[in-house]
Design a protein around this motif. Structure first.
Motif, PDB file in Angstrom:
ATOM      1  N   UNK A  32     117.851  16.602  -0.341  1.00 22.38           N
ATOM      2  CA  UNK A  32     116.628  16.272   0.398  1.00 22.38           C
ATOM      3  C   UNK A  32     116.902  15.020   1.220  1.00 22.38           C
ATOM      4  N   UNK A  33     116.082  14.730   2.210  1.00 22.64           N
ATOM      5  CA  UNK A  33     116.342  13.596   3.104  1.00 22.64           C
ATOM      6  C   UNK A  33     116.603  12.293   2.350  1.00 22.64           C
ATOM      7  N   UNK A  34     117.649  11.602   2.767  1.00 18.52           N
ATOM      8  CA  UNK A  34     117.997  10.315   2.182  1.00 18.52           C
ATOM      9  C   UNK A  34     118.936  10.381   1.001  1.00 18.52           C
ATOM     10  N   UNK A  35     118.985  11.510   0.307  1.00 25.96           N
ATOM     11  CA  UNK A  35     119.828  11.600  -0.886  1.00 25.96           C
ATOM     12  C   UNK A  35     121.302  11.753  -0.558  1.00 25.96           C
ATOM     13  N   UNK A  36     121.622  12.230   0.630  1.00 25.37           N
ATOM     14  CA  UNK A  36     123.028  12.313   1.028  1.00 25.37           C
ATOM     15  C   UNK A  36     123.652  10.932   1.099  1.00 25.37           C
ATOM     16  N   UNK A  37     122.922   9.975   1.672  1.00 23.71           N
ATOM     17  CA  UNK A  37     123.414   8.596   1.763  1.00 23.71           C
ATOM     18  C   UNK A  37     123.551   7.987   0.374  1.00 23.71           C
ATOM     19  N   UNK A  38     122.594   8.233  -0.503  1.00 21.57           N
ATOM     20  CA  UNK A  38     122.675   7.711  -1.877  1.00 21.57           C
ATOM     21  C   UNK A  38     123.919   8.245  -2.583  1.00 21.57           C
ATOM     22  N   UNK A  39     124.180   9.522  -2.397  1.00 22.64           N
ATOM     23  CA  UNK A  39     125.349  10.131  -3.038  1.00 22.64           C
ATOM     24  C   UNK A  39     126.644   9.532  -2.485  1.00 22.64           C
ATOM     25  N   UNK A  40     126.724   9.350  -1.187  1.00 28.81           N
ATOM     26  CA  UNK A  40     127.913   8.743  -0.582  1.00 28.81           C
ATOM     27  C   UNK A  40     128.072   7.303  -1.066  1.00 28.81           C
ATOM     28  N   UNK A  41     126.992   6.553  -1.114  1.00 26.83           N
ATOM     29  CA  UNK A  41     127.053   5.167  -1.593  1.00 26.83           C
ATOM     30  C   UNK A  41     127.580   5.111  -3.035  1.00 26.83           C
ATOM     31  N   UNK A  42     127.045   5.968  -3.901  1.00 31.54           N
ATOM     32  CA  UNK A  42     127.501   6.003  -5.300  1.00 31.54           C
ATOM     33  C   UNK A  42     128.968   6.387  -5.392  1.00 31.54           C
ATOM     34  N   UNK A  43     129.367   7.388  -4.629  1.00 34.51           N
ATOM     35  CA  UNK A  43     130.753   7.852  -4.664  1.00 34.51           C
ATOM     36  C   UNK A  43     131.705   6.760  -4.189  1.00 34.51           C
ATOM     37  N   UNK A  44     131.385   6.111  -3.087  1.00 33.03           N
ATOM     38  CA  UNK A  44     132.235   5.030  -2.568  1.00 33.03           C
ATOM     39  C   UNK A  44     132.297   3.888  -3.579  1.00 33.03           C
ATOM     40  N   UNK A  45     131.163   3.491  -4.137  1.00 29.58           N
ATOM     41  CA  UNK A  45     131.138   2.414  -5.132  1.00 29.58           C
ATOM     42  C   UNK A  45     131.977   2.772  -6.352  1.00 29.58           C
ATOM     43  N   UNK A  46     131.819   4.001  -6.852  1.00 31.55           N
ATOM     44  CA  UNK A  46     132.589   4.433  -8.030  1.00 31.55           C
ATOM     45  C   UNK A  46     134.081   4.446  -7.754  1.00 31.55           C
ATOM     46  N   UNK A  47     134.463   4.949  -6.589  1.00 29.36           N
ATOM     47  CA  UNK A  47     135.888   5.005  -6.249  1.00 29.36           C
ATOM     48  C   UNK A  47     136.480   3.611  -6.070  1.00 29.36           C
ATOM     49  N   UNK A  48     135.737   2.712  -5.437  1.00 32.35           N
ATOM     50  CA  UNK A  48     136.211   1.334  -5.281  1.00 32.35           C
ATOM     51  C   UNK A  48     136.374   0.655  -6.637  1.00 32.35           C
ATOM     52  N   UNK A  49     135.414   0.860  -7.505  1.00 29.78           N
ATOM     53  CA  UNK A  49     135.482   0.275  -8.845  1.00 29.78           C
ATOM     54  C   UNK A  49     136.687   0.821  -9.600  1.00 29.78           C
ATOM     55  N   UNK A  50     136.892   2.133  -9.554  1.00 30.75           N
ATOM     56  CA  UNK A  50     138.045   2.738 -10.235  1.00 30.75           C
ATOM     57  C   UNK A  50     139.359   2.195  -9.688  1.00 30.75           C
ATOM     58  N   UNK A  51     139.450   2.079  -8.369  1.00 31.11           N
ATOM     59  CA  UNK A  51     140.664   1.554  -7.741  1.00 31.11           C
ATOM     60  C   UNK A  51     140.907   0.121  -8.180  1.00 31.11           C
ATOM     61  N   UNK A  52     139.860  -0.681  -8.160  1.00 31.31           N
ATOM     62  CA  UNK A  52     139.986  -2.082  -8.545  1.00 31.31           C
ATOM     63  C   UNK A  52     140.414  -2.216 -10.005  1.00 31.31           C
ATOM     64  N   UNK A  53     139.789  -1.467 -10.894  1.00 32.92           N
ATOM     65  CA  UNK A  53     140.130  -1.520 -12.317  1.00 32.92           C
ATOM     66  C   UNK A  53     141.576  -1.083 -12.536  1.00 32.92           C
ATOM     67  N   UNK A  54     141.991   0.009 -11.917  1.00 32.53           N
ATOM     68  CA  UNK A  54     143.365   0.499 -12.080  1.00 32.53           C
ATOM     69  C   UNK A  54     144.384  -0.540 -11.620  1.00 32.53           C
ATOM     70  N   UNK A  55     144.145  -1.133 -10.459  1.00 36.00           N
ATOM     71  CA  UNK A  55     145.089  -2.127  -9.938  1.00 36.00           C
ATOM     72  C   UNK A  55     145.069  -3.417 -10.736  1.00 36.00           C
ATOM     73  N   UNK A  56     143.912  -3.841 -11.156  1.00 35.92           N
ATOM     74  CA  UNK A  56     143.804  -5.044 -11.977  1.00 35.92           C
ATOM     75  C   UNK A  56     144.521  -4.848 -13.312  1.00 35.92           C
ATOM     76  N   UNK A  57     144.312  -3.696 -13.905  1.00 35.12           N
ATOM     77  CA  UNK A  57     144.964  -3.401 -15.183  1.00 35.12           C
ATOM     78  C   UNK A  57     146.487  -3.391 -15.036  1.00 35.12           C
TER      79      UNK A  57
END
Length: 136
Positions: A32-57
């Motif tokens: 529905x309107x607006x939820x596409x952006x929310x999904x992209x925001x969550x996906x980008x945030x999750x991927x950045x967090x995973x990348x950061x954790x993997x590299x930090x570890x």
């Protein structure tokens, strides 16, 4: 906070028409309107967090055997605090456990690492394990 505040709607493009088309596609991709952006925001945030954790570890685990005891304890405290903050308890505990293998258990630096481990267990609501590490 920066990772959690990703907002695709604020993104820029070198060609204005590209930005408009990309945002339209994102909006149309949601249920529905607006939820596409929310999904992209969550996906980008999750991927950045995973990348950061993997590299930090990876970087931290490589550094621990090569640095002085005080630096090991300090690095362990920083990484475990970061892990607690973002909910990556496994990262925090793995770094602390590796630190304990590098420094002698009966030194002040080990007590700092054990305190960090206790803090991780407290944050994850495992009070029994937290008490166990405080008593060591």
């Amino acid at each position: 906070k920066a990772i959690a505040s990703v907002d695709v709607m604020e993104a820029q493009a070198s060609v204005p028409e590209d930005r408009i088309n990309i945002l339209r596609l994102i909006e149309e991709s949601g249920p529905e309107p607006g939820l596409g952006a929310d999904r992209v925001n969550r996906t980008v945030s999750d991927r950045l967090k995973d990348w950061l954790v993997d590299n930090l570890e990876r970087t931290t685990l490589q550094l621990l055997p090569k640095i002085e005891r005080a630096q090991v304890a300090s690095l362990c405290c920083c990484v475990s605090a970061f892990g607690r903050e973002i909910g990556s308890y496994a990262l925090a505990l793995q770094v602390c456990e590796k630190a304990l293998k590098v420094i002698p258990e009966m030194c002040k630096e080990a007590s700092v690492v054990l305190g960090s481990m206790s803090g991780v267990y407290m944050k994850s609501n495992d009070l029994g394990r937290a008490a166990e590490y405080l008593q060591r």
